[in-house]
Design a protein around this motif. Structure first.
Motif, PDB file in Angstrom:
ATOM      1  N   THR A 105       0.810  -1.216   0.000  1.00  0.00           N
ATOM      2  CA  THR A 105       0.000   0.000   0.000  1.00  0.00           C
ATOM      3  C   THR A 105       0.841   1.262   0.000  1.00  0.00           C
ATOM      4  N   THR A 106       1.998   1.256   0.666  1.00  0.00           N
ATOM      5  CA  THR A 106       2.806   2.475   0.683  1.00  0.00           C
ATOM      6  C   THR A 106       3.375   2.783  -0.702  1.00  0.00           C
ATOM      7  N   PRO A 107       3.939   1.812  -1.436  1.00  0.00           N
ATOM      8  CA  PRO A 107       4.322   2.112  -2.817  1.00  0.00           C
ATOM      9  C   PRO A 107       3.154   2.629  -3.667  1.00  0.00           C
ATOM     10  N   GLU A 108       1.952   2.074  -3.461  1.00  0.00           N
ATOM     11  CA  GLU A 108       0.783   2.577  -4.200  1.00  0.00           C
ATOM     12  C   GLU A 108       0.559   4.061  -3.908  1.00  0.00           C
ATOM     13  N   ILE A 109       0.644   4.462  -2.652  1.00  0.00           N
ATOM     14  CA  ILE A 109       0.399   5.851  -2.284  1.00  0.00           C
ATOM     15  C   ILE A 109       1.535   6.748  -2.771  1.00  0.00           C
ATOM     16  N   VAL A 110       2.761   6.236  -2.808  1.00  0.00           N
ATOM     17  CA  VAL A 110       3.866   6.994  -3.415  1.00  0.00           C
ATOM     18  C   VAL A 110       3.550   7.275  -4.885  1.00  0.00           C
ATOM     19  N   MET A 111       3.051   6.268  -5.586  1.00  0.00           N
ATOM     20  CA  MET A 111       2.711   6.481  -6.998  1.00  0.00           C
ATOM     21  C   MET A 111       1.641   7.557  -7.147  1.00  0.00           C
ATOM     22  N   GLN A 112       0.672   7.561  -6.271  1.00  0.00           N
ATOM     23  CA  GLN A 112      -0.378   8.580  -6.328  1.00  0.00           C
ATOM     24  C   GLN A 112       0.194   9.985  -6.126  1.00  0.00           C
ATOM     25  N   ALA A 113       1.271  10.085  -5.344  1.00  0.00           N
ATOM     26  CA  ALA A 113       1.881  11.389  -5.081  1.00  0.00           C
ATOM     27  C   ALA A 113       2.716  11.895  -6.248  1.00  0.00           C
ATOM     28  N   LEU A 114       2.951  11.048  -7.239  1.00  0.00           N
ATOM     29  CA  LEU A 114       3.794  11.422  -8.376  1.00  0.00           C
ATOM     30  C   LEU A 114       3.009  11.941  -9.572  1.00  0.00           C
ATOM     31  N   VAL A 115       1.708  12.136  -9.423  1.00  0.00           N
ATOM     32  CA  VAL A 115       0.878  12.484 -10.574  1.00  0.00           C
ATOM     33  C   VAL A 115       1.201  13.863 -11.146  1.00  0.00           C
ATOM     34  N   ARG A 116       1.872  14.706 -10.381  1.00  0.00           N
ATOM     35  CA  ARG A 116       2.242  16.028 -10.917  1.00  0.00           C
ATOM     36  C   ARG A 116       3.536  15.986 -11.722  1.00  0.00           C
ATOM     37  N   HIS A 117       4.210  14.834 -11.713  1.00  0.00           N
ATOM     38  CA  HIS A 117       5.431  14.688 -12.497  1.00  0.00           C
ATOM     39  C   HIS A 117       5.092  14.438 -13.965  1.00  0.00           C
ATOM     40  N   ARG A 118       6.131  14.461 -14.797  1.00  0.00           N
ATOM     41  CA  ARG A 118       5.931  14.228 -16.216  1.00  0.00           C
ATOM     42  C   ARG A 118       6.968  13.242 -16.735  1.00  0.00           C
ATOM     43  N   ASN A 119       6.501  12.434 -17.721  1.00  0.00           N
ATOM     44  CA  ASN A 119       7.394  11.553 -18.489  1.00  0.00           C
ATOM     45  C   ASN A 119       8.113  10.514 -17.628  1.00  0.00           C
ATOM     46  N   LEU A 120       7.440  10.037 -16.587  1.00  0.00           N
ATOM     47  CA  LEU A 120       8.023   8.958 -15.807  1.00  0.00           C
ATOM     48  C   LEU A 120       7.837   7.631 -16.532  1.00  0.00           C
ATOM     49  N   ARG A 121       8.780   6.740 -16.342  1.00  0.00           N
ATOM     50  CA  ARG A 121       8.674   5.363 -16.845  1.00  0.00           C
ATOM     51  C   ARG A 121       8.538   4.457 -15.631  1.00  0.00           C
ATOM     52  N   ILE A 122       7.435   3.733 -15.574  1.00  0.00           N
ATOM     53  CA  ILE A 122       7.073   2.943 -14.407  1.00  0.00           C
ATOM     54  C   ILE A 122       7.118   1.463 -14.753  1.00  0.00           C
ATOM     55  N   PHE A 123       7.812   0.690 -13.910  1.00  0.00           N
ATOM     56  CA  PHE A 123       7.899  -0.764 -14.060  1.00  0.00           C
ATOM     57  C   PHE A 123       7.406  -1.374 -12.749  1.00  0.00           C
ATOM     58  N   THR A 124       6.392  -2.237 -12.827  1.00  0.00           N
ATOM     59  CA  THR A 124       5.788  -2.714 -11.581  1.00  0.00           C
ATOM     60  C   THR A 124       5.093  -4.055 -11.740  1.00  0.00           C
ATOM     61  N   ASN A 125       4.993  -4.757 -10.622  1.00  0.00           N
ATOM     62  CA  ASN A 125       4.155  -5.954 -10.522  1.00  0.00           C
ATOM     63  C   ASN A 125       2.941  -5.693  -9.636  1.00  0.00           C
ATOM     64  N   ASN A 126       2.664  -4.430  -9.379  1.00  0.00           N
ATOM     65  CA  ASN A 126       1.591  -3.996  -8.482  1.00  0.00           C
ATOM     66  C   ASN A 126       0.511  -3.331  -9.333  1.00  0.00           C
ATOM     67  N   LEU A 127      -0.637  -3.970  -9.471  1.00  0.00           N
ATOM     68  CA  LEU A 127      -1.670  -3.421 -10.354  1.00  0.00           C
ATOM     69  C   LEU A 127      -2.275  -2.141  -9.813  1.00  0.00           C
ATOM     70  N   HIS A 128      -2.260  -1.935  -8.493  1.00  0.00           N
ATOM     71  CA  HIS A 128      -2.708  -0.667  -7.931  1.00  0.00           C
ATOM     72  C   HIS A 128      -1.784   0.465  -8.396  1.00  0.00           C
ATOM     73  N   VAL A 129      -0.487   0.215  -8.382  1.00  0.00           N
ATOM     74  CA  VAL A 129       0.488   1.196  -8.876  1.00  0.00           C
ATOM     75  C   VAL A 129       0.278   1.436 -10.364  1.00  0.00           C
ATOM     76  N   ALA A 130       0.117   0.354 -11.128  1.00  0.00           N
ATOM     77  CA  ALA A 130      -0.047   0.488 -12.578  1.00  0.00           C
ATOM     78  C   ALA A 130      -1.288   1.310 -12.914  1.00  0.00           C
ATOM     79  N   PHE A 131      -2.387   1.066 -12.192  1.00  0.00           N
ATOM     80  CA  PHE A 131      -3.611   1.817 -12.473  1.00  0.00           C
ATOM     81  C   PHE A 131      -3.424   3.296 -12.168  1.00  0.00           C
TER      82      PHE A 131
END
Length: 260
Positions: A105-131
């Protein structure tokens, strides 16, 4: 799906309080939050229906635990701390960076905090993060293939280990189930450790994200040490012994206290 937006701040605080104390009565909660017992009963009904708490004689307590807590329950426990940790990590991430995210859950919430960034490349096995990442048009999202683990909505196994080993990313972001007194990182399943270790081996710097409740929390699968990472991001200082270990290892400790 039960998430962090369909409960109130009071309900979240009730869940944290009961998790910490082990029990609370309806009358005690009503006094503490300054509301009627009827209001508290409605809150508890909502939390119990979602498996976050369970009713017992005279009040509520945490559900019986076998292994890790259910994901929906973990999503709301210590949520303020997790959001503070996420904001601290977001300040460390540059636009255009490549990041690997593990389960939890903490990595998921970190991903939510990154929405103001641009052009990130995300690699994950966490579907909550991917969504969460898929909501940002400038992000490129790559997910591991394999069998979905129900409840946690993640993918584990040998294919996931190979997936993370196929890339070299700028930052790896992962949590753990617990940290032992000697700094050993603990999880509940060997496959969780294998995925985390694959991220650690294939990133330029690793961020361990965890709220202070993880210090001393028991789990039975060992995998690495807290000093293996570049930075530990937490809401409160680690225990003194661990703080000394981290200082000697040159591991940064980034603290950001959560507020309700």
């Amino acid at each position: 799906m039960f998430g962090t937006t369909d409960i109130t701040t009071r309900q979240r605080d009730i869940a944290d309080l009961v998790q910490s104390d082990g029990f609370a009565s309806v009358e005690e909660l009503a006094r503490r939050f300054g509301v009627t017992t009827q209001t508290i009963r409605r809150d508890l009904t909502r939390l119990c229906r979602r498996g976050v708490l369970r009713r017992t004689h005279g009040g509520v307590e945490p559900p019986a635990q076998s292994g890790n807590l259910h994901y929906a329950r973990r999503q709301i426990l210590n949520l303020a701390a997790k959001r503070a940790i996420a904001e601290a990590v977001a300040e460390e991430v540059a636009d255009g960076a490549a990041l690997a995210f593990s389960i939890g859950t903490t990595p998921e919430i970190v991903m939510q905090a990154l929405v103001r960034h641009r052009n990130l490349r995300i690699f994950t096995n966490n579907l909550h993060v991917a969504f969460a990442a898929s909501q940002c048009a400038s992000f490129e999202v790559t997910i591991a293939g394999g069998r979905l683990r129900h409840g946690d909505s993640d993918i584990l196994g040998e294919d996931t280990r190979r997936f993370f080993s196929s890339y070299k990313v700028d930052i790896g972001i992962f949590g753990v189930a617990g940290v032992d007194a000697d700094g050993t990182l603990l999880d509940f399943h060997e496959a969780e450790v294998a995925a985390r270790q694959a991220i650690l081996a294939n990133c330029r710097q690793a961020f361990l994200v965890l709220d202070a409740s993880k210090f001393g929390r028991p789990a039975h699968v060992r995998g690495g040490n807290i000093t293996d990472v570049a930075a530990v991001v937490c809401d409160r200082p680690p225990p003194e012994t661990l703080a000394r270990r981290l200082s000697r290892a040159g591991t940064r400790v980034i603290l950001r206290a959560g507020t309700s």
